[in-house]
Design a protein around this motif. Sequence first.
Motif, PDB file in Angstrom:
ATOM      1  N   TRP A   1       0.830  -1.201   0.000  1.00  0.00           N
ATOM      2  CA  TRP A   1       0.000   0.000   0.000  1.00  0.00           C
ATOM      3  C   TRP A   1       0.867   1.253   0.000  1.00  0.00           C
ATOM      4  O   TRP A   1       1.982   1.255   0.536  1.00  0.00           O
ATOM      5  CB  TRP A   1      -0.919   0.012   1.232  1.00  0.00           C
ATOM      6  CG  TRP A   1      -1.951  -1.080   1.215  1.00  0.00           C
ATOM      7  CD1 TRP A   1      -2.023  -2.124   0.338  1.00  0.00           C
ATOM      8  CD2 TRP A   1      -3.041  -1.236   2.118  1.00  0.00           C
ATOM      9  NE1 TRP A   1      -3.086  -2.922   0.631  1.00  0.00           N
ATOM     10  CE2 TRP A   1      -3.742  -2.406   1.721  1.00  0.00           C
ATOM     11  CE3 TRP A   1      -3.516  -0.516   3.216  1.00  0.00           C
ATOM     12  CZ2 TRP A   1      -4.873  -2.848   2.393  1.00  0.00           C
ATOM     13  CZ3 TRP A   1      -4.643  -0.961   3.888  1.00  0.00           C
ATOM     14  CH2 TRP A   1      -5.312  -2.108   3.471  1.00  0.00           C
ATOM     15  N   PRO A   2       0.318   2.354  -0.536  1.00  0.00           N
ATOM     16  CA  PRO A   2       1.080   3.611  -0.541  1.00  0.00           C
ATOM     17  C   PRO A   2       1.422   4.066   0.887  1.00  0.00           C
ATOM     18  O   PRO A   2       0.637   3.838   1.814  1.00  0.00           O
ATOM     19  CB  PRO A   2       0.107   4.607  -1.181  1.00  0.00           C
ATOM     20  CG  PRO A   2      -0.878   3.782  -1.925  1.00  0.00           C
ATOM     21  CD  PRO A   2      -0.982   2.477  -1.202  1.00  0.00           C
ATOM     22  N   LYS A   3       2.558   4.719   1.019  1.00  0.00           N
ATOM     23  CA  LYS A   3       2.972   5.205   2.351  1.00  0.00           C
ATOM     24  C   LYS A   3       1.954   6.185   2.917  1.00  0.00           C
ATOM     25  O   LYS A   3       1.721   6.215   4.120  1.00  0.00           O
ATOM     26  CB  LYS A   3       4.340   5.870   2.245  1.00  0.00           C
ATOM     27  CG  LYS A   3       5.457   4.843   2.151  1.00  0.00           C
ATOM     28  CD  LYS A   3       6.814   5.462   2.405  1.00  0.00           C
ATOM     29  CE  LYS A   3       7.873   4.363   2.394  1.00  0.00           C
ATOM     30  NZ  LYS A   3       9.072   4.726   1.662  1.00  0.00           N
TER      31      LYS A   3
ATOM     32  N   ASP B   1       4.723   0.995   0.353  1.00  0.00           N
ATOM     33  CA  ASP B   1       5.080   1.156  -1.050  1.00  0.00           C
ATOM     34  C   ASP B   1       5.981   0.022  -1.535  1.00  0.00           C
ATOM     35  O   ASP B   1       6.833   0.238  -2.403  1.00  0.00           O
ATOM     36  CB  ASP B   1       5.804   2.495  -1.278  1.00  0.00           C
ATOM     37  CG  ASP B   1       4.845   3.562  -1.790  1.00  0.00           C
ATOM     38  OD1 ASP B   1       3.939   3.180  -2.563  1.00  0.00           O
ATOM     39  OD2 ASP B   1       5.000   4.726  -1.408  1.00  0.00           O
TER      40      ASP B   1
END
Lengths: 386, 367
Positions: free
Chosen positions: A52-54, A60
């Motif tokens: 998942w995105p930071k 990430d």
Amino acid sequence: MDFDYTESEQSFRQEVQDFLRENLPPKKDRDEHFLKNWLEKVRERGWVGFSWPKAFGGSDGGLIEQAILKEEMALAKAPPLGTSMMGLAWVGPGIMEYGTEEQKKKFIPDILDSKVTWCTGYSEPNHGSDLAAIQCKAELIGDHYLVNGQKIWTTGAPWSQWIILLTRTDFKAKSKHEGITCFLVPMDSPGVEVKPIKNMAGDKHFAEIFFTDVQVPAENRLGAEGEGWKVTVSALANERSSIGEVTQMFSKLDELKELVRSTRVQGRPAAEDPAVRRQLARFETKIAAMKYNGLRYLTKQIKGEPLSSETSVNKLHRASLEIEMDDFAVSLSGEAGLQLKGGENAVSGGSWSKSALNWPNVVIGGGTPNIQRNIIAERILGLPKD
Amino acid sequence: MNFGFTEEQNLLREQVERFMREDCSLSKVRELCNEQQGFDIQLWGKIAELGWLALTIDPKYGGLGLKWVDLMVVLEETAKGLSPFPILSQALSSTLIDSCGSEHQKERWLPKLANGEMICAIALYDEPNWISEDSIKSSVTLKESSADLGGIKPFVNDANLATHLLVMAQSDDGLKIAMIEKTQAQISVQPTVDTTKPMASVTVNGVSVSRDDLMDCDAEKLDYITNCGALGTTAEMVGSSEALLSLTNEYAKQRIQFGAPIGKYQGVKHRLADIYVDLESFKSLCYFAAWCADDKPEEFARAVSMAKGYSSDAFNQIGIDGVGLHGAIGFTDEYDAQLYLKRSKWARPMFGDSNFHLERIAQLGGI
């Protein structure tokens, strides 16, 4: 073509292995206290929601690193990296893509911190494989929706706090794919009734759920009204490489080989029987094919090429292997193969006979083999729809 | 980790594809196989010019110094159109010389194999369906400066197309390979199911060769060349299966029965989906095995056995279903589907059938 890993990928693998050596006790010592600690520690490392995105609390993590993490976890037979498999696999990604800012703030951290468990309300009594025809009704009344209808075969429903629920808001839409709307609903809402269903193995993993005049606040709608099918399809596409599964299948094959080595058939070692040897080799070949299919598709993803429905290929292999490997073990053991846990002559503590009754969890869940064949035929081979 | 092809490999694929389209279409293949025993010296010259015979040969000996992955691309693409040209036999011959020949022998032969001047076929095993040193009954009697061959190699691919033959034989001093001119042996072309893969028996009784034309071999090298043969055959199966799937798939979209294209019906579309699943899977196994050939030799045997063990039976079934799904038209001589079925019959036993390879997987897997 290069199947070796880079130095940084190898050092990441080393990091995961070191962590597992320090933090994963033998199976018998894994109590509840351990599990709580485990979840905190993997969260600290950033391995929950690793891809998942930071900005959402993920890491990430790259595709290769994700594959390495899954592979090492499966190899060590480690517990899951969170309490909510579905939350991590598709509910979270769905909310990140279609959710409002409030929904992201409200739901994402709890999924990552293993504070909630999610289940998935898709199938209905009359609509399983033909999912887009669902009839569970949601009607906008003022600032909330009123939900009436029934879901069934909902895995994890007996112990989940939230459900991602697919409903129909428009019964006059031109096609069945339109008019579907997705909601995020607390399982303790008044009017929600869960009835666990006992499966043929005696487990109660799934349930029917009745919704009677359940009030769902409009702010719990995920995506726009009528956009539910798109949300579902794109969320399911988040299921990534099958590398973790492949590792599990390889360990299961090792157990099967162990069984063969210790089994006699008609008074002779089973391992000497050419038919037995070939069958084991076929299993090994198929699992290896899954592994290299997965890596080939991974390479496509890394290069940014669009993946069609290639994951259906490995799902079909997985389905047949699930059935065939248990079946092989049970039949190899003859009468003893029939005994369940507690039986005086139960084989491997009855684990094979038990899982020979549990294959539908994997084979039916997420789309039956015939649905996977339809997907391949229609989306990849371009054949006309039924 | 990269399971893809390089820019150069993609260009090579396009080049082969163009050649097959423009110079070696299926009607040309039929013509070659019906009238000229599957060969055309001009096209062979073009293949040599394009460098496909030199791919895996060391640049020291006039080769391009590339790898099995590159050769696999050529075999895959030529097999899509069932090319009868003995590219695989030529590649196996140069591989055999490279692993068994002396420096002098490599200098003498490899440049001529690279430029197509010599066309070489290999005669390994004597008994059908027996991949073992024990299957080699042909003999070579060593003398001071020459040696005498004796025996019959009954199943030699492409022997009739070759100018030279590499003959595996037993001597007092272990396994030897003799390089002979085709004219020295008695060649008898055998009728088989697949005319695109000619097969002949080669009798070498009384053939005398110079000691300079003998190479030393052993069980390990024999194993290696067999693995390379299985890999090359699998690469060809990948290409042929892909072509047959595409032919059958197009037909399923066009053929109308009961008011709809037959590809709409699950009895047809599910079988096509299953073919796709098998093809994707042995393709992945084949690509991995090709990479192992050069970059992971310790994994090569197992990887090849998985690829050939899976594809032999799967391609056979694809051949049957490819013809069967067409209905009666697929069964006619005029229609191309049947040519692929015949190729699947050829490929199945070559360099080990599924039983042989599955048994080896079991052994290597500790069973």
